[in-house]
Enzyme design. Structure first.
Site, PDB file in Angstrom:
ATOM      1  N   LYS A  69      11.111 -32.711 -14.559  1.00  0.00           N
ATOM      2  CA  LYS A  69      10.087 -33.356 -15.388  1.00  0.00           C
ATOM      3  C   LYS A  69       8.691 -33.373 -14.764  1.00  0.00           C
ATOM      4  O   LYS A  69       7.797 -34.051 -15.258  1.00  0.00           O
ATOM      5  CB  LYS A  69      10.452 -34.790 -15.811  1.00  0.00           C
ATOM      6  N   HIS A 132      14.966 -26.955  -8.050  1.00  0.00           N
ATOM      7  CA  HIS A 132      14.591 -28.366  -7.897  1.00  0.00           C
ATOM      8  C   HIS A 132      14.954 -28.872  -6.500  1.00  0.00           C
ATOM      9  O   HIS A 132      14.741 -30.043  -6.210  1.00  0.00           O
ATOM     10  CB  HIS A 132      15.326 -29.236  -8.917  1.00  0.00           C
ATOM     11  N   SER A 162       9.399 -39.681 -18.250  1.00  0.00           N
ATOM     12  CA  SER A 162       9.748 -38.389 -18.834  1.00  0.00           C
ATOM     13  C   SER A 162      11.238 -38.087 -18.613  1.00  0.00           C
ATOM     14  O   SER A 162      11.934 -37.656 -19.532  1.00  0.00           O
ATOM     15  CB  SER A 162       8.870 -37.297 -18.211  1.00  0.00           C
TER      16      SER A 162
HETATM   17  P1  A3P Z   1       6.503 -35.609 -20.898  1.00  0.00           P
HETATM   18  O1  A3P Z   1       7.935 -36.027 -21.071  1.00  0.00           O
HETATM   19  O2  A3P Z   1       5.715 -36.636 -20.146  1.00  0.00           O
HETATM   20  O3  A3P Z   1       5.848 -35.236 -22.165  1.00  0.00           O
HETATM   21  P2  A3P Z   1       9.840 -30.125 -16.949  1.00  0.00           P
HETATM   22  O4  A3P Z   1       9.328 -28.856 -17.515  1.00  0.00           O
HETATM   23  O5  A3P Z   1       9.778 -30.190 -15.458  1.00  0.00           O
HETATM   24  O6  A3P Z   1      11.155 -30.480 -17.511  1.00  0.00           O
HETATM   25  O7  A3P Z   1       8.799 -31.265 -17.402  1.00  0.00           O
HETATM   26  C1  A3P Z   1       8.680 -31.663 -18.729  1.00  0.00           C
HETATM   27  C2  A3P Z   1       7.402 -32.445 -18.880  1.00  0.00           C
HETATM   28  O8  A3P Z   1       6.303 -31.534 -18.852  1.00  0.00           O
HETATM   29  C3  A3P Z   1       7.327 -33.176 -20.192  1.00  0.00           C
HETATM   30  O9  A3P Z   1       6.498 -34.308 -19.968  1.00  0.00           O
HETATM   31  C4  A3P Z   1       6.651 -32.134 -21.064  1.00  0.00           C
HETATM   32  O10 A3P Z   1       6.066 -32.642 -22.231  1.00  0.00           O
HETATM   33  C5  A3P Z   1       5.613 -31.592 -20.110  1.00  0.00           C
HETATM   34  N1  A3P Z   1       5.159 -30.231 -20.450  1.00  0.00           N
HETATM   35  C6  A3P Z   1       5.919 -29.183 -20.869  1.00  0.00           C
HETATM   36  N2  A3P Z   1       5.143 -28.109 -21.084  1.00  0.00           N
HETATM   37  C7  A3P Z   1       3.879 -28.479 -20.827  1.00  0.00           C
HETATM   38  C8  A3P Z   1       2.627 -27.790 -20.895  1.00  0.00           C
HETATM   39  N3  A3P Z   1       2.533 -26.533 -21.280  1.00  0.00           N
HETATM   40  N4  A3P Z   1       1.517 -28.486 -20.530  1.00  0.00           N
HETATM   41  C9  A3P Z   1       1.588 -29.771 -20.134  1.00  0.00           C
HETATM   42  N5  A3P Z   1       2.746 -30.472 -20.065  1.00  0.00           N
HETATM   43  C10 A3P Z   1       3.874 -29.836 -20.399  1.00  0.00           C
END
Ligand code: A3P
Length: 324
Positions: A69, A132, A162
């Site tokens: 996340k 990770h 998140s």
């Molecule tokens: P939120 O839950 O705060 O919206 P991961 O990819 O490590 O699983 O993280 C997911 C988080 O990154 C989520 O945060 C998601 O919305 C955000 N996220 C995914 N793609 C993104 C992008 N292109 N730009 C900014 N944030 C992004």
């Protein structure tokens, strides 16, 4: 034959090791084990060990590392686009990011199968993988080769919110009785009991590796990327040794990549599909993508508690600060 033997030995080793490890369940009831100071989801633990033991990094590899996340999906899209821009941006309509979730384009190292060491070999260099695991749990060849590591760090309050909301959408444990309450989950996060946690040891591990060798480990912050993605896209390209030429900059390539990898662009791509062994729905990787959304879920007292914890845990790491 030798491979089978290897696999058998790995299985026996991880099975006997698992018996000795401290166990806990995650907020959603998924079993976790603690190994060398870090928590791992049990379903991925054997493969994490196998990839630690068998993965052979090439000098040209790029390893993307994050806590879950922290912006893994975004980083995958960015690194893939930057490295492959010579081919994928030749014909904009053919860009795989228009049809594929970034998790399909950049595999996790945990997908590495112990009995098929070449499974992740691709004909074209550089190969890009994500993980990770904490810095010290990266395969020896990753730490010792000339391959590059990019780490994205995110403020622990947004990370917690998140992660918790992601688990409400994706249930790893089919029969679990429901998520732990917010307070109990938050207590666990503050104790460092969450996948790949404690978060502070994960972050300081990569931070120290970056300070020791900034040409090997790039340390980015999600909040900085949100603030100025164009600057960070250039930073990644410079770090990977493939800076944008002035001609590419004049053509607007940096802006184009930033836009193609933006939350708005990626969130609608194959949104009903599933990624990572079919475990997670693509749409759940795109929730809000904002800085500070924690304030809609956590009380001021919780935030205060986390801020105090961060002060203590990061006091030996000047520079490791967060915009929250
Ligand atoms: P939120 O839950 O705060 O919206 P991961 O990819 O490590 O699983 O993280 C997911 C988080 O990154 C989520 O945060 C998601 O919305 C955000 N996220 C995914 N793609 C993104 C992008 N292109 N730009 C900014 N944030 C992004």
């Amino acid at each position: 034959m030798e491979k089978k033997q290897d696999t058998k030995e790995d299985d026996e080793f991880s099975e006997s090791l698992l018996q000795t490890l401290e166990q806990q369940t995650n907020w959603d009831g998924s079993p976790m084990v603690k190994y060398q100071g870090f928590w791992y989801l049990k379903i991925f633990f054997r493969q994490e060990l196998a990839s630690y033991k068998h993965f052979k990094a090439k000098d040209s590899d790029v390893i993307l590392s994050t806590l879950p996340k922290a912006g893994t999906t975004w980083l995958k899209a960015l690194a893939f686009s930057i490295v492959n821009r010579g081919t994928i941006y030749r014909d904009i309509d053919q860009n795989p990011l228009l049809t594929c979730n970034p998790h399909k384009l950049v595999p996790f190292l945990v997908a590495f199968k112990e009995n098929k060491p070449n499974q992740l070999d691709k004909p074209n260099d550089p190969r890009i993988f994500a993980t990770h695991v904490p810095f010290k749990a990266l395969a020896y060849s990753i730490r010792e080769s000339a391959c590059k590591i990019i780490y994205v760090c995110r403020n622990p309050l947004d990370l917690f919110v998140s992660a918790r909301l992601f688990l409400t959408e994706n249930k790893l444990e089919k029969d679990h009785a429901g998520l732990l309450g917010l307070d109990e989950s938050f207590d666990m996060a503050c104790e460092g009991t969450h996948p790949y946690g404690p978060f502070w040891d994960h972050m300081t591990g990569y931070w120290n590796a970056h300070l020791e060798n900034p040409r090997k480990v790039l340390f980015l912050k999600y909040e900085d990327m949100k603030e100025d993605i164009v600057f960070n896209v250039k930073k990644i390209a410079d770090f990977l040794g493939c800076p944008f030429s002035s001609e590419e900059e004049e053509r607007g390539m940096v802006e184009e990549i930033s836009k193609m990898c933006s939350f708005q662009s990626l969130k609608n791509v194959d949104k009903n599909g599933y990624s990572i062994k079919g475990l997670f729905k693509n749409s759940t990787f795109f929730r809000k993508g904002e800085v500070g959304d924690w304030s809609n879920y956590l009380t001021p007292a919780m935030a205060e508690r986390m801020k105090k914890l961060m002060e203590i845990k990061f006091q030996g790491s000047p520079g490791l600060t967060f915009k929250i």
